[in-house]
Design a protein around this motif. Structure first.
Motif, PDB file in Angstrom:
ATOM      1  N   LEU A 118      12.557  -2.665   6.439  1.00  0.00           N
ATOM      2  CA  LEU A 118      11.281  -2.509   5.856  1.00  0.00           C
ATOM      3  C   LEU A 118      10.984  -3.846   4.850  1.00  0.00           C
ATOM      4  N   ASN A 119       9.640  -4.174   4.598  1.00  0.00           N
ATOM      5  CA  ASN A 119       9.538  -4.967   3.541  1.00  0.00           C
ATOM      6  C   ASN A 119       9.239  -4.205   2.333  1.00  0.00           C
ATOM      7  N   PRO A 120       9.530  -4.982   0.978  1.00  0.00           N
ATOM      8  CA  PRO A 120       9.489  -4.028  -0.145  1.00  0.00           C
ATOM      9  C   PRO A 120       8.055  -3.193  -0.404  1.00  0.00           C
ATOM     10  N   LEU A 171      14.790  -1.080   2.631  1.00  0.00           N
ATOM     11  CA  LEU A 171      15.116  -2.694   2.515  1.00  0.00           C
ATOM     12  C   LEU A 171      16.045  -2.826   3.834  1.00  0.00           C
ATOM     13  N   ASP A 198       6.212  -1.804   2.069  1.00  0.00           N
ATOM     14  CA  ASP A 198       6.499  -0.834   2.951  1.00  0.00           C
ATOM     15  C   ASP A 198       7.554   0.314   2.525  1.00  0.00           C
TER      16      ASP A 198
END
Length: 436
Positions: free
Chosen positions: A38-40, A34, A42
Motif C-alpha cells: 500500500l502507499n502511505p 507499506l 492508503d
C-alpha cells in the motif's frame, strides 16, 4: 508471511525501548500496510478506518474510568482496603493471591472485566509501597484473574470465549459442544496456575523498594481527598449504585456503557458525588482510562491492516503447511503462530475466527481429535493476550498500578506476564494437543 512477523516485531521492539505504546502500534500498523504494497496514504486510511471497530470498547473504558473516580471519591475503597489489610496482616503473598481471586470474579461471577481495577488498586498503592511489595507480582495476579477464568469456565466472558470457539470450529466443519471445551482448556489453565505461583512466590517474592514518583504524574485527586473512610450512608449508596450498574449491564446484554452511565447517574442522584465535583472527577476518570481507550482504538486499526491485507491468513496458512502431521512439531508451530498473531491483534477473542478458519481443516486432515483441535485453537488465541502491549489483560493492570507514575506498562506488566503465562500456556497447550 513476513508482514505479520516484521510489523509485530517492530511493535515489540519499540515498546521494549520504552516508546509510547500508541506510537509503537501506530508505527507497526503503517509498516504492515507499506510492506503489503500500500502507499502511505492508503495504509494510514486503512488503519484509521479500522479504529472504529473498537469505538464502543473505548467509550466503555472511559465511562468506567469516570465511574471508578466517583466511587473512589465516596471513600468505600478505603473501607475495603483497611479491612482487607487487617485480615491479611501484612503478608505480601496472601495479599497478592487475594487480588488474583478478586480479579477472577470479574470474568464470570461478576462480569465487569477490567472495570474493578481502577476502583480497587489505586487506593492500595501506598500500602504496596509500605509493604515493599513488588508491583510486578500484582500485575501478574491481575492478568491471571483476567484470563484464566474465561479460558476455563463457560460463564460470563468465559461463555463468550467458549461460544466463539464452538461457533468458529463448527463453521470449519468440526462440531464441539460448549460444555466440552473446558476439558480442552484445563491443561493450559493449569499452566497459568503454575505461572501465577511462580511469579508470586518465587520470581517477585522478595521485597522491592518503590520507584521514585514520576515528575509528570499527577497522583493527587478528589479520590484521595475524602477524609472519612468509615462506612456510612454515602458508602451504602455507593454499593447501591454499583449493584444498579451491574444489573443494567446484564439487562442490556452486557453493555458496559449503559452500566457505567447508570452508576454515574445514581451517584449524582444520591448526592454521593456533589455536582460541583462532577467535571473534575470526570476529567480524572478520562485521565485514568483514556490512554487504554486510545491504545485499544489504535490496536484495532493495526489488526484491521493485518487482516485486510491478508497477512495473517498467509502466515497461518504457511505455518500449517510446514507443520506436517498430527504431532508435537505441528502443535509447536501452530501455537507459535497464535502467539505472534494475538500479540499483534491484542485480543484472544478477535484471534479465534482467524485461527479457527485455517486450523480446523488442517487438524481434520491430519487426524487431531476435536478436543486436541480445541486446545490448539484456544491456547494459540490466548497466548499472546498475556504480554501484548495492546491487550486489555495488560492495559487494565497498568491503569491501576501506574496511577502514581511508578509502574511501567512494558517492563512491569507486559514482560512479567509474557514470561510467566505464555511459556506455560505454550508447554501445557502442546501437552494437551498430544494427549487429548
Amino acid at each position: 508471511m513476513m508482514i505479520v512477523l516484521v510489523s509485530v516485531g517492530i511493535m515489540i521492539v519499540l515498546s521494549l525501548l520504552r516508546v509510547n505504546v500508541v506510537l509503537a502500534i501506530l508505527t507497526a500498523g503503517i509498516s504492515a500496510g507499506l510492506l503489503a504494497g500500500l502507499n502511505p496514504g492508503d495504509a494510514l486510511e486503512m488503519l484509521l478506518g479500522g479504529m472504529g471497530d473498537q469505538a464502543e470498547t473505548a467509550m466503555s473504558y472511559i465511562l468506567l474510568g469516570v465511574f471508578a473516580a466517583m466511587i473512589g471519591y465516596s471513600g468505600i475503597t478505603g473501607v475495603l482496603v483497611r479491612n482487607l489489610l487487617q485480615l491479611l496482616k501484612g503478608k505480601r503473598g496472601f495479599l497478592v493471591m487475594a487480588i488474583a481471586a478478586a480479579a477472577c470474579l470479574s470474568q464470570n461471577l461478576i462480569p465487569v472485566h477490567i472495570a474493578f481495577i481502577p476502583i480497587l488498586i489505586p487506593p492500595m498503592l501506598h500500602v504496596f509501597d509500605n509493604m515493599k511489595l513488588d508491583r510486578r507480582a500484582v500485575a501478574s495476579a491481575l492478568t491471571f484473574g483476567l484470563k484464566a477464568p474465561y479460558m476455563l469456565i463457560p460463564v460470563g466472558y468465559g461463555y463468550i470465549f467458549h461460544e466463539t470457539i464452538s461457533e468458529e470450529m463448527a463453521s470449519g466443519g468440526l462440531d464441539i459442544a460448549i460444555g466440552e471445551i473446558w476439558k480442552a482448556m484445563l491443561l493450559p489453565v493449569l499452566g497459568m496456575v503454575v505461572g501465577l505461583f511462580t511469579a508470586v512466590f518465587i520470581t517477585y517474592r522478595r521485597p522491592r523498594e518503590p520507584k521514585a514518583q514520576s515528575d509528570l504524574s499527577n497522583a493527587s485527586s478528589k479520590t484521595e481527598e475524602t477524609p472519612d473512610t468509615s462506612f456510612g450512608l454515602k458508602q451504602l449508596y455507593t454499593i447501591i449504585a454499583v449493584l444498579g450498574a451491574f444489573i443494567v449491564q446484564l439487562l442490556m446484554d452486557g453493555s458496559l456503557i449503559y452500566g457505567a452511565l447508570t452508576g454515574i447517574i445514581l451517584l449524582f442522584v444520591f448526592q454521593v458525588v456533589p455536582f460541583r465535583y462532577g467535571d473534575e472527577l470526570a476529567g480524572e476518570g478520562i485521565r485514568l482510562m483514556g490512554m487504554i481507550a486510545f491504545v485499544m482504538l489504535t490496536a484495532s486499526g493495526f489488526a484491521t491492516v493485518l487482516k485486510e491485507t491478508g497477512a495473517v491468513q498467509e502466515l497461518v496458512s504457511k505455518a500449517v503447511d510446514a507443520g506436517g502431521g498430527a504431532g508435537i512439531l505441528t502443535a509447536v508451530v501452530m501455537l507459535l503462530v497464535g502467539l505472534v498473531v494475538t500479540m499483534g491483534i491484542g485480543t484472544s477473542f478477535g484471534t479465534i475466527p482467524i485461527l479457527a478458519a485455517l486450523f480446523v481443516p488442517f487438524c481434520l486432515s491430519v487426524g487431531y481429535s476435536p478436543l486436541a483441535t480445541t486446545a490448539l485453537i484456544g491456547s494459540a488465541a490466548a497466548m499472546g493476550d498475556a504480554g501484548s502491549p495492546a491487550s486489555d489483560s495488560t492495559l487494565g493492570p497498568t491503569s491501576g498500578l501506574n496511577v502514581d507514575g511508578r509502574h511501567h506498562h512494558i517492563w512491569d506488566t507486559c514482560v512479567p506476564t509474557f514470561l510467566h503465562y505464555n511459556i506455560p500456556i505454550f508447554l501445557f497447550g502442546v501437552a494437551a494437543a498430544v494427549v487429548l
